[in-house]
Design a protein around this motif. Sequence first.
Motif, PDB file in Angstrom:
ATOM      1  N   ARG A  12      26.944   2.319   4.066  1.00  7.03           N
ATOM      2  CA  ARG A  12      26.064   1.108   3.427  1.00  7.03           C
ATOM      3  C   ARG A  12      25.751   0.027   4.419  1.00  7.03           C
ATOM      4  O   ARG A  12      24.754  -0.335   4.482  1.00  7.03           O
ATOM      5  CB  ARG A  12      26.677   0.738   2.162  1.00  7.03           C
ATOM      6  CG  ARG A  12      26.870   1.500   1.023  1.00  7.03           C
ATOM      7  CD  ARG A  12      27.639   0.870  -0.333  1.00  7.03           C
ATOM      8  NE  ARG A  12      29.161   0.741   0.219  1.00  7.03           N
ATOM      9  CZ  ARG A  12      30.012   1.359  -0.134  1.00  7.03           C
ATOM     10  NH1 ARG A  12      29.488   2.741  -0.892  1.00  7.03           N
ATOM     11  NH2 ARG A  12      31.371   1.428   0.020  1.00  7.03           N
ATOM     12  N   MET A  13      26.610  -0.706   4.994  1.00  7.04           N
ATOM     13  CA  MET A  13      26.428  -1.361   6.104  1.00  7.04           C
ATOM     14  C   MET A  13      25.674  -1.187   7.162  1.00  7.04           C
ATOM     15  O   MET A  13      24.931  -1.659   7.706  1.00  7.04           O
ATOM     16  CB  MET A  13      27.711  -2.376   6.401  1.00  7.04           C
ATOM     17  CG  MET A  13      27.995  -3.363   5.288  1.00  7.04           C
ATOM     18  SD  MET A  13      26.822  -4.789   4.869  1.00  7.04           S
ATOM     19  CE  MET A  13      26.976  -5.639   6.431  1.00  7.04           C
ATOM     20  N   PHE A 105      29.644 -11.977   6.662  1.00  7.96           N
ATOM     21  CA  PHE A 105      28.389 -12.590   7.830  1.00  7.96           C
ATOM     22  C   PHE A 105      27.408 -13.405   6.986  1.00  7.96           C
ATOM     23  O   PHE A 105      26.268 -13.781   7.551  1.00  7.96           O
ATOM     24  CB  PHE A 105      27.877 -11.292   8.674  1.00  7.96           C
ATOM     25  CG  PHE A 105      28.905 -11.037   9.615  1.00  7.96           C
ATOM     26  CD1 PHE A 105      28.518 -11.646  11.009  1.00  7.96           C
ATOM     27  CD2 PHE A 105      29.542  -9.710   9.763  1.00  7.96           C
ATOM     28  CE1 PHE A 105      29.383 -11.307  12.194  1.00  7.96           C
ATOM     29  CE2 PHE A 105      30.344  -9.378  10.718  1.00  7.96           C
ATOM     30  CZ  PHE A 105      30.251 -10.147  12.034  1.00  7.96           C
TER      31      PHE A 105
HETATM   32  N1  LIG Z   1      31.971  -8.931   7.216  1.00  6.11           N
HETATM   33  C1  LIG Z   1      30.780  -8.502   6.509  1.00  6.11           C
HETATM   34  O1  LIG Z   1      29.986  -9.474   6.378  1.00  6.11           O
HETATM   35  C2  LIG Z   1      30.787  -7.225   5.554  1.00  6.11           C
HETATM   36  C3  LIG Z   1      32.013  -6.369   5.610  1.00  6.11           C
HETATM   37  N2  LIG Z   1      32.103  -5.341   4.947  1.00  6.11           N
HETATM   38  C4  LIG Z   1      32.916  -4.650   5.288  1.00  6.11           C
HETATM   39  O2  LIG Z   1      32.463  -3.471   6.029  1.00  6.11           O
HETATM   40  C5  LIG Z   1      33.279  -2.198   5.905  1.00  6.11           C
HETATM   41  C6  LIG Z   1      32.098  -1.235   5.617  1.00  6.11           C
HETATM   42  O3  LIG Z   1      31.616  -1.239   4.158  1.00  6.11           O
HETATM   43  P1  LIG Z   1      30.644  -0.391   3.846  1.00  6.11           P
HETATM   44  O4  LIG Z   1      29.462  -0.064   4.650  1.00  6.11           O
HETATM   45  O5  LIG Z   1      30.383  -0.854   2.390  1.00  6.11           O
HETATM   46  O6  LIG Z   1      31.385   0.992   3.802  1.00  6.11           O
HETATM   47  P2  LIG Z   1      31.090   2.390   3.767  1.00  6.11           P
HETATM   48  O7  LIG Z   1      32.041   3.057   3.042  1.00  6.11           O
HETATM   49  O8  LIG Z   1      29.631   2.454   3.008  1.00  6.11           O
HETATM   50  O9  LIG Z   1      30.730   2.929   5.241  1.00  6.11           O
HETATM   51  C7  LIG Z   1      31.700   2.974   6.086  1.00  6.11           C
HETATM   52  C8  LIG Z   1      31.199   4.106   7.110  1.00  6.11           C
HETATM   53  O10 LIG Z   1      32.168   4.312   8.059  1.00  6.11           O
HETATM   54  C9  LIG Z   1      32.474   5.630   8.404  1.00  6.11           C
HETATM   55  N3  LIG Z   1      33.719   6.012   8.905  1.00  6.11           N
HETATM   56  C10 LIG Z   1      34.834   6.229   8.636  1.00  6.11           C
HETATM   57  N4  LIG Z   1      35.981   6.240   9.427  1.00  6.11           N
HETATM   58  C11 LIG Z   1      35.133   5.913  10.600  1.00  6.11           C
HETATM   59  C12 LIG Z   1      35.551   6.063  11.880  1.00  6.11           C
HETATM   60  N5  LIG Z   1      36.772   6.429  12.416  1.00  6.11           N
HETATM   61  N6  LIG Z   1      34.672   5.963  12.873  1.00  6.11           N
HETATM   62  C13 LIG Z   1      33.294   5.473  12.513  1.00  6.11           C
HETATM   63  N7  LIG Z   1      32.991   5.662  11.390  1.00  6.11           N
HETATM   64  C14 LIG Z   1      33.778   5.721  10.424  1.00  6.11           C
HETATM   65  C15 LIG Z   1      32.359   6.119   6.872  1.00  6.11           C
HETATM   66  O11 LIG Z   1      32.357   7.883   6.842  1.00  6.11           O
HETATM   67  P3  LIG Z   1      32.850   8.487   5.727  1.00  6.11           P
HETATM   68  O12 LIG Z   1      32.210   7.894   4.517  1.00  6.11           O
HETATM   69  O13 LIG Z   1      32.439  10.039   6.141  1.00  6.11           O
HETATM   70  O14 LIG Z   1      34.361   8.137   5.754  1.00  6.11           O
HETATM   71  C16 LIG Z   1      31.097   5.478   6.370  1.00  6.11           C
HETATM   72  O15 LIG Z   1      29.852   6.166   6.768  1.00  6.11           O
HETATM   73  C17 LIG Z   1      34.286  -2.605   4.792  1.00  6.11           C
HETATM   74  O16 LIG Z   1      35.537  -2.898   5.271  1.00  6.11           O
HETATM   75  C18 LIG Z   1      33.580  -3.740   4.061  1.00  6.11           C
HETATM   76  O17 LIG Z   1      34.479  -4.580   3.455  1.00  6.11           O
HETATM   77  C19 LIG Z   1      30.886  -5.014   4.177  1.00  6.11           C
HETATM   78  C20 LIG Z   1      30.040  -5.938   3.787  1.00  6.11           C
HETATM   79  C21 LIG Z   1      29.824  -7.102   4.582  1.00  6.11           C
END
Ligand SMILES: NC(=O)C1=CN([C@@H]2O[C@H](COP(=O)(O)OP(=O)(O)OC[C@H]3O[C@@H](n4cnc5c(N)ncnc54)[C@H](OP(=O)(O)O)[C@@H]3O)[C@@H](O)[C@H]2O)C=CC1
Length: 249
Positions: A12-13, A105
């Motif tokens: 998502r992000m 962020f």
């Molecule tokens: N700091 C900020 O402002 C924000 C932080 N966040 C944080 O960001 C993180 C991600 O959130 P979000 O985008 O909603 O989550 P999602 O689950 O939508 O995205 C995470 C992605 O990372 C992939 N992934 C899993 N393992 C790995 C790996 N080892 N290497 C590379 N990619 C990998 C997942 O693949 P798969 O689905 O196949 O496992 C998925 O595509 C969370 O920890 C959330 O709390 C979110 C919003 C704002």
Amino acid sequence: MTNVAVLGARGRMGKTVCQAVTDADDLQLVAELDAGDEVTRETVAGADAVVDFTVPDATKGNVLAALAAGCHVVVGTTGWTDAGLAEVEAAAGAAGRNVIIAPNFALSSVLAMHFAALAAPYFESAEVIELHHPKKLDAPSGTAAATAKKIAAARAASGSAAMPDATAADPDGTRGGLIDGVRVHALRVSGLTAHEEILLGNPGELLTIRTDSFDRQSFMPGVLLAVRKVGGLPGLTVGLDHVMDLPGR
Ligand SMILES: NC(=O)C1=CN([C@@H]2O[C@H](COP(=O)(O)OP(=O)(O)OC[C@H]3O[C@@H](n4cnc5c(N)ncnc54)[C@H](OP(=O)(O)O)[C@@H]3O)[C@@H](O)[C@H]2O)C=CC1
Ligand SMILES: O=C(O)C1=N[C@H](C(=O)O)C[C@H](O)C1
């Protein structure tokens, strides 16, 4: 032109960050990596900065690999421990590259945390409620944990007394979690994105600080700011408030 690689690019992000980087005139998206992809000098394809929005279990390994590949790193993924941060700080120093890790962020959220820390010494009670979409993996949110820690540090620095709370029994844990002595309550509700409410109370008065991210677009100005600044901030920086250089910090 700054070259940027995104880890978690299908998430998502990650998808939103890839679009924001593509739309920025001074940044170029050179690699989109996700689960199953190795992070190496080759796969980051000449990136100056790597952005990580993956999962708590993977983020530290990704950051260490990105540093080893010669990149600066901007991290939004949550779930960091003090030991993990210390490991990254040492690795950044050894690599001569920089890392910014921020639990949130969104500018509204960074300011809400800052205002809560400023206000905390003036109130006898403070509790944090975080509200998120039900697909979120971790609880409490990294933002709520950081908020509670900032409130606790501000209260400790000003010599605040313990918060009043007559609760004598809580067999189901409905009073929430405790982070550095501050109660944190986590809600997961369909329809929500990312929200936080900080309640600060005294007899007869209440200050409520609320921040709402209705859309992941809200995080993009902060992410791009960190990408643009990371090269000039030596070592490890935790929190966008340091990057924004907020007054009164
Ligand atoms: N700091 C900020 O402002 C924000 C932080 N966040 C944080 O960001 C993180 C991600 O959130 P979000 O985008 O909603 O989550 P999602 O689950 O939508 O995205 C995470 C992605 O990372 C992939 N992934 C899993 N393992 C790995 C790996 N080892 N290497 C590379 N990619 C990998 C997942 O693949 P798969 O689905 O196949 O496992 C998925 O595509 C969370 O920890 C959330 O709390 C979110 C919003 C704002
Ligand atoms: O998973 C999310 O969505 C979010 N995670 C971050 C957190 O845990 O604080 C930031 C924001 O709340 C969105």
